[in-house]
Design a protein around this motif. Structure first.
Motif, PDB file in Angstrom:
ATOM      1  N   UNK A 147      69.652 -68.044 -11.893  1.00 47.10           N
ATOM      2  CA  UNK A 147      70.411 -67.211 -10.938  1.00 47.10           C
ATOM      3  C   UNK A 147      69.547 -66.034 -10.505  1.00 47.10           C
ATOM      4  N   UNK A 148      69.879 -65.484  -9.346  1.00 52.69           N
ATOM      5  CA  UNK A 148      69.020 -64.462  -8.768  1.00 52.69           C
ATOM      6  C   UNK A 148      69.323 -63.050  -9.269  1.00 52.69           C
ATOM      7  N   UNK A 149      70.076 -62.935 -10.357  1.00 49.05           N
ATOM      8  CA  UNK A 149      70.311 -61.607 -10.932  1.00 49.05           C
ATOM      9  C   UNK A 149      69.722 -61.602 -12.337  1.00 49.05           C
ATOM     10  N   UNK A 150      69.482 -60.392 -12.859  1.00 48.47           N
ATOM     11  CA  UNK A 150      68.956 -60.307 -14.220  1.00 48.47           C
ATOM     12  C   UNK A 150      70.064 -60.597 -15.222  1.00 48.47           C
ATOM     13  N   UNK A 151      69.737 -61.351 -16.246  1.00 45.52           N
ATOM     14  CA  UNK A 151      70.682 -61.562 -17.350  1.00 45.52           C
ATOM     15  C   UNK A 151      69.907 -61.373 -18.656  1.00 45.52           C
ATOM     16  N   UNK A 152      70.410 -60.495 -19.535  1.00 51.74           N
ATOM     17  CA  UNK A 152      69.796 -60.359 -20.861  1.00 51.74           C
ATOM     18  C   UNK A 152      70.882 -60.472 -21.923  1.00 51.74           C
ATOM     19  N   UNK A 153      70.462 -60.926 -23.095  1.00 51.84           N
ATOM     20  CA  UNK A 153      71.379 -60.931 -24.238  1.00 51.84           C
ATOM     21  C   UNK A 153      70.723 -60.089 -25.325  1.00 51.84           C
ATOM     22  N   UNK A 154      71.530 -59.218 -25.940  1.00 50.53           N
ATOM     23  CA  UNK A 154      70.979 -58.395 -27.029  1.00 50.53           C
ATOM     24  C   UNK A 154      71.770 -58.672 -28.301  1.00 50.53           C
ATOM     25  N   UNK A 155      71.103 -58.424 -29.417  1.00 52.19           N
ATOM     26  CA  UNK A 155      71.723 -58.702 -30.724  1.00 52.19           C
ATOM     27  C   UNK A 155      71.921 -57.391 -31.483  1.00 52.19           C
ATOM     28  N   UNK A 156      73.165 -56.878 -31.525  1.00 48.97           N
ATOM     29  CA  UNK A 156      73.404 -55.586 -32.177  1.00 48.97           C
ATOM     30  C   UNK A 156      73.287 -55.624 -33.705  1.00 48.97           C
TER      31      UNK A 156
ATOM     32  N   UNK B 225      72.777 -52.125 -10.625  1.00 45.48           N
ATOM     33  CA  UNK B 225      74.213 -52.197 -10.919  1.00 45.48           C
ATOM     34  C   UNK B 225      74.323 -53.023 -12.182  1.00 45.48           C
ATOM     35  N   UNK B 226      74.567 -52.314 -13.264  1.00 42.45           N
ATOM     36  CA  UNK B 226      74.496 -52.940 -14.589  1.00 42.45           C
ATOM     37  C   UNK B 226      75.897 -53.196 -15.144  1.00 42.45           C
ATOM     38  N   UNK B 227      76.098 -54.435 -15.588  1.00 41.63           N
ATOM     39  CA  UNK B 227      77.369 -54.753 -16.263  1.00 41.63           C
ATOM     40  C   UNK B 227      77.034 -55.238 -17.657  1.00 41.63           C
ATOM     41  N   UNK B 228      77.749 -54.724 -18.617  1.00 40.71           N
ATOM     42  CA  UNK B 228      77.507 -55.150 -20.006  1.00 40.71           C
ATOM     43  C   UNK B 228      78.828 -55.639 -20.607  1.00 40.71           C
ATOM     44  N   UNK B 229      78.766 -56.800 -21.224  1.00 38.11           N
ATOM     45  CA  UNK B 229      79.967 -57.370 -21.851  1.00 38.11           C
ATOM     46  C   UNK B 229      79.674 -57.679 -23.313  1.00 38.11           C
ATOM     47  N   UNK B 230      80.564 -57.280 -24.204  1.00 37.97           N
ATOM     48  CA  UNK B 230      80.433 -57.773 -25.577  1.00 37.97           C
ATOM     49  C   UNK B 230      80.992 -59.199 -25.621  1.00 37.97           C
ATOM     50  N   UNK B 231      80.265 -60.099 -26.243  1.00 40.67           N
ATOM     51  CA  UNK B 231      80.728 -61.494 -26.301  1.00 40.67           C
ATOM     52  C   UNK B 231      80.761 -61.922 -27.761  1.00 40.67           C
ATOM     53  N   UNK B 232      81.949 -62.316 -28.198  1.00 45.73           N
ATOM     54  CA  UNK B 232      82.059 -62.715 -29.602  1.00 45.73           C
ATOM     55  C   UNK B 232      81.842 -64.219 -29.718  1.00 45.73           C
ATOM     56  N   UNK B 233      80.887 -64.628 -30.553  1.00 49.06           N
ATOM     57  CA  UNK B 233      80.621 -66.058 -30.749  1.00 49.06           C
ATOM     58  C   UNK B 233      81.278 -66.476 -32.068  1.00 49.06           C
ATOM     59  N   UNK B 234      82.345 -67.230 -31.904  1.00 49.73           N
ATOM     60  CA  UNK B 234      83.154 -67.639 -33.070  1.00 49.73           C
ATOM     61  C   UNK B 234      82.317 -68.329 -34.126  1.00 49.73           C
ATOM     62  N   UNK B 235      81.510 -69.328 -33.684  1.00 45.89           N
ATOM     63  CA  UNK B 235      80.788 -70.163 -34.653  1.00 45.89           C
ATOM     64  C   UNK B 235      79.838 -69.331 -35.513  1.00 45.89           C
ATOM     65  N   UNK B 236      79.358 -68.194 -34.977  1.00 43.23           N
ATOM     66  CA  UNK B 236      78.437 -67.356 -35.769  1.00 43.23           C
ATOM     67  C   UNK B 236      79.163 -66.141 -36.337  1.00 43.23           C
ATOM     68  N   UNK B 237      80.400 -65.989 -35.944  1.00 40.16           N
ATOM     69  CA  UNK B 237      81.187 -64.806 -36.295  1.00 40.16           C
ATOM     70  C   UNK B 237      80.392 -63.516 -36.003  1.00 40.16           C
TER      71      UNK B 237
ATOM     72  N   UNK C 132      79.122 -60.643 -32.693  1.00 32.92           N
ATOM     73  CA  UNK C 132      79.221 -60.191 -31.296  1.00 32.92           C
ATOM     74  C   UNK C 132      77.815 -59.940 -30.744  1.00 32.92           C
ATOM     75  N   UNK C 133      77.567 -60.455 -29.575  1.00 33.35           N
ATOM     76  CA  UNK C 133      76.323 -60.167 -28.852  1.00 33.35           C
ATOM     77  C   UNK C 133      76.703 -59.365 -27.611  1.00 33.35           C
ATOM     78  N   UNK C 134      75.704 -58.791 -26.964  1.00 36.98           N
ATOM     79  CA  UNK C 134      75.968 -58.156 -25.671  1.00 36.98           C
ATOM     80  C   UNK C 134      75.241 -58.915 -24.577  1.00 36.98           C
ATOM     81  N   UNK C 135      75.962 -59.120 -23.477  1.00 30.70           N
ATOM     82  CA  UNK C 135      75.332 -59.742 -22.312  1.00 30.70           C
ATOM     83  C   UNK C 135      75.232 -58.669 -21.236  1.00 30.70           C
TER      84      UNK C 135
END
Ligand SMILES: Cc1cc2nc3c(=O)[nH]c(=O)nc-3n(C[C@H](O)[C@H](O)[C@H](O)COP(=O)(O)O)c2cc1C
Length: 268
Positions: free
Chosen positions: A24-33, A106-118, A120-123
């Motif tokens: 996709x033509x926008x930046x996407x990053x995932x971070x591990x808190x 224009x930055x959007x950040x979402x916390x995403x909870x991954x059930x299988x790993x129990x 939360x990551x940030x997208x």
């Protein structure tokens, strides 16, 4: 590994989602808190294109390397707060590419909870909005310029200035007029102000009241108002109301008003 039809479908879907995010033509990053300093664990091509950094250069780092001298500390604090509270956030932030050039993100950040790993990551989703931001800044600048020009003050003599008003005068322009004139008289010490209304399109009661307020204001500041270019009935209007202009000297043209000022100055 043997997979059933459902698992196969899910894998296909995951693969599709991964590929879509990659291109996709926008930046996407995932971070591990869970890791120290919440570093980037994934960045797509859009992020590389936007920032000029390759994934290898930035994996393992916190995204704050995109910030620089002109990044607003208040916006950074807003991000910090949302991330600490694991709340989604959308903001506009000034960031810098690898080559030092700034861009509006224009930055959007979402916390995403991954059930299988129990876990939360940030997208984070980054969109370059520099063009829009700069257009907004330009139009704000033009608007200021238009406002300034909507109540021009022309000094023509040591102690006389003219304000030629043109077009439709609404409440906002009257407020600007009062504001500009009072600071001008304070600075210049002018004794006379000629308000030329010959270019005004509508003689409304709003304008009548505004001229009356200007008259009172100028008087308080030790100067005098002359009005030019109006119909005599406009002056008489409002006599019954609380803002009669009958005590303001009015002249058919600026030339006449200036002559009157000259005459009274030479008498004094
Ligand atoms: C997923 C994610 C993406 C982020 N993307 C950006 C970004 O593109 N630009 C930016 O200036 N900050 C970005 N941040 C914010 C910074 O990483 C950091 O959280 C922010 O500077 C506040 O924390 P600090 O005060 O410790 O620096 C992102 C944060 C997360 C979690």
């Amino acid at each position: 590994m043997k997979v059933n039809k459902e698992q196969f479908k899910r894998m296909k879907r995951n693969e599709f989602v991964r590929t879509a995010i990659e291109y996709v033509d926008t930046g996407v990053v995932i971070t591990d808190p869970e890791l120290p300093d919440n570093p980037i664990v994934y960045a797509n091509e859009g992020f590389e294109k936007l920032t000029g950094y390759t994934s290898e250069e930035i994996l393992g780092f916190n995204c704050r390397f995109l910030q620089g001298v002109d990044t607003d500390p208040g916006t950074i604090a807003e991000l910090r707060d949302a991330i600490n509270k694991e709340k989604k956030v959308k903001i506009e932030i000034k960031n810098y590419r690898k080559n030092g050039q700034y861009f509006w993100n224009e930055l959007q950040i979402y916390p995403v909870h991954i059930e299988s790993e129990n876990q939360t990551y940030f997208v984070g989703v980054q969109q370059d909005i520099t063009k829009r931001k700069e257009a907004e800044e330009r139009s704000e600048h033009y608007l200021d310029e238009v406002k300034r020009l909507s109540t021009p003050i022309v000094p023509i003599d040591r102690n006389v200035s003219i304000v030629p008003l043109v077009g439709k005068i609404d409440e906002e322009r009257i407020e600007l007029l009062l504001h500009h004139v009072s600071s001008h008289i304070q600075k210049s010490g002018d004794e006379y102000l000629i308000l030329d209304l010959s270019g005004v399109s509508h003689f409304t009661s709003e304008l009548h009241k505004g001229v009356y307020q200007l008259h009172q204001l100028i008087k308080l500041m030790g100067a005098e108002l002359r009005i030019t270019g109006i119909r005599p009935d406009f002056v008489l209007e409002g006599i019954q109301a609380d803002f009669s202009l009958s005590s303001v000297k009015s002249f058919p043209s600026v030339k006449h008003a200036l002559k009157n000022i000259d005459d009274s100055s030479s008498i004094n």
